[in-house]
Design a protein around this motif. Sequence first.
Motif, short mmCIF file in Angstrom:
data_model
loop_
_atom_site.label_atom_id
_atom_site.label_comp_id
_atom_site.label_asym_id
_atom_site.label_seq_id
_atom_site.Cartn_x
_atom_site.Cartn_y
_atom_site.Cartn_z
N UNK A 1 -29.41 53.26 75.71
CA UNK A 1 -29.24 53.48 74.27
C UNK A 1 -30.35 54.35 73.72
N UNK A 2 -30.03 55.05 72.66
CA UNK A 2 -31.01 55.85 71.93
C UNK A 2 -30.83 55.57 70.44
N UNK A 3 -31.94 55.63 69.70
CA UNK A 3 -31.92 55.30 68.28
C UNK A 3 -31.27 56.41 67.49
N UNK A 4 -30.37 56.04 66.60
CA UNK A 4 -29.69 57.02 65.75
C UNK A 4 -29.97 56.82 64.27
N UNK A 5 -30.46 55.65 63.89
CA UNK A 5 -30.76 55.44 62.48
C UNK A 5 -31.25 54.04 62.19
N UNK B 1 -42.60 57.02 67.39
CA UNK B 1 -43.82 56.91 66.59
C UNK B 1 -43.49 57.15 65.12
N UNK B 2 -43.96 56.24 64.27
CA UNK B 2 -43.68 56.29 62.84
C UNK B 2 -44.87 56.92 62.13
N UNK C 1 -39.81 58.88 61.68
CA UNK C 1 -40.09 59.06 63.11
C UNK C 1 -40.00 60.55 63.41
N UNK C 2 -41.14 61.15 63.68
CA UNK C 2 -41.16 62.60 63.94
C UNK C 2 -41.64 62.93 65.34
N UNK C 3 -41.92 61.91 66.14
CA UNK C 3 -42.31 62.17 67.53
C UNK C 3 -41.74 61.09 68.43
N UNK C 4 -41.08 61.51 69.48
CA UNK C 4 -40.55 60.58 70.48
C UNK C 4 -40.99 61.06 71.86
N UNK C 5 -41.04 60.11 72.78
CA UNK C 5 -41.39 60.45 74.16
C UNK C 5 -40.57 59.59 75.11
N UNK C 6 -39.87 60.29 76.02
CA UNK C 6 -39.06 59.62 77.02
C UNK C 6 -39.64 59.92 78.40
N UNK C 7 -40.22 58.94 79.09
CA UNK C 7 -40.78 59.20 80.43
C UNK C 7 -39.77 59.74 81.42
N UNK C 8 -38.51 59.40 81.24
CA UNK C 8 -37.47 59.90 82.14
C UNK C 8 -36.98 61.29 81.77
N UNK C 9 -37.32 61.74 80.56
CA UNK C 9 -36.90 63.08 80.14
C UNK C 9 -35.42 63.19 79.83
N UNK D 1 -34.91 60.52 61.44
CA UNK D 1 -35.00 59.06 61.37
C UNK D 1 -35.99 58.66 60.28
N UNK D 2 -35.48 58.07 59.18
CA UNK D 2 -36.30 57.63 58.07
C UNK D 2 -36.17 56.13 57.90
N UNK D 3 -37.28 55.51 57.46
CA UNK D 3 -37.25 54.10 57.08
C UNK D 3 -37.01 54.00 55.57
#
Length: 400
Positions: free
Chosen positions: A143-147, A329-330, A341-349, A359-361
């Motif tokens: 899964x990946x975050x969409x909102x 990262x928020x 959320x303006x930065x994401x990191x996926x170790x698997x790429x 993505x806004x809170x």
Amino acid sequence: MMAALWRASALLVLLLAAFLPPPKCAQDPGMVHYIYQRFRVLEQGLEKCTQTTRAYIRDFQEFSKNISMMLGRCQTHTNDYKSAVNTLALRVERAQREIDYLQYLRESDVCIESEDKTLAEKLLQEAEEEKKIQTLLNASCDNMLMGIKSLKIVKKTMDTHGSWMKDAISNSPKVYFLIGSRNNTVWEFANMRAFMEDSTKPPPRKLILTLSWQGTGQVVYEGFLFFHNQGTANEIIKYNLQKRTVEDRMLLPGGVGRALVYQHSPSTYIDLAVDEHGLWAIHSGPGTYGHLVLTKIEPGTLGVEHSWDTPCRSQDAEASFLLCGVLYVVYSSGGQGPHRITCTYDPLGTITEQDLPKLFFPRRPRSHSMIHYNPRDKQLYAWNEGSQIIYKLQTKRKLS
């Protein structure tokens, strides 16, 4: 020269004899004959001496001529020898250049072989590293975050900083409440309703820890509370909530704990997190407001499984969480929002920021003291300006 000298001497004698009055003995013919004979002997001696001298001169001239010829030949041989030596020196120099060139080619081949070997080892190491990461993150989670759909304020307190959570793995309904950024008291509520309504029975259980925590990065995982030990730079405590004892402890390597994780969280130096893949630690790299580092921890042994340097900076950050192995990262501007959320990191790429929507809170007045994801109920637990909040999430399957 000697012959001329002798002749001059004889002539002088004859002249003297002619002009001077003859001695008494001169009247004797025998004496005159004797003198004449002696002069003849002298002349013959002088002649012989002259001939010998001439022969010597001829021999010397011949010797000189031979010596000159020999010197000429020696000079010729010397020039030939010098020419041969110069030619040999040129050949030696050319041979040395060829040897140097061959050595250069050999060293070049060795360098190429070494570079090829190094490249092969690097590729093999990267392949092994990728295989290791695949093994670490092999949970069935795509899964990946969409909102962030909505928020629910569960409780309000007077405390600006703190953390609250449920056990991220077990099915226990208990809620754990930790007030402040430095404390050793944990309040354990029987369930969410008991946490929301203070008057509900039974009352919460008060757990006094033998050690104090620092920051708001605590998590509860399989009945154990994991927290950053106050007064230490990088020590993580595994606390048994049932037995009320320290089960284990570890030191995070690499200079962890020297800088704040988030600029807008002034007390958190190590932020612990849990997702579908297990236990993580989020901390800052070297330097002020450096890049965040993500470390996977084996919760049973408290061993470091792997670390990743992320492109996400701690500057302007207020919190972060992991969902299906991806770091989100928020950030906020001065803590006044909007929180995004303006930065994401996926170790698997498998996903990048381009794959995600904005993505806004929901707008909040201050920075979040903590935001933690619970993989069991797929919600975010947060603390903002004394309010304990639950954020509902919208997810979808990762792009293939």
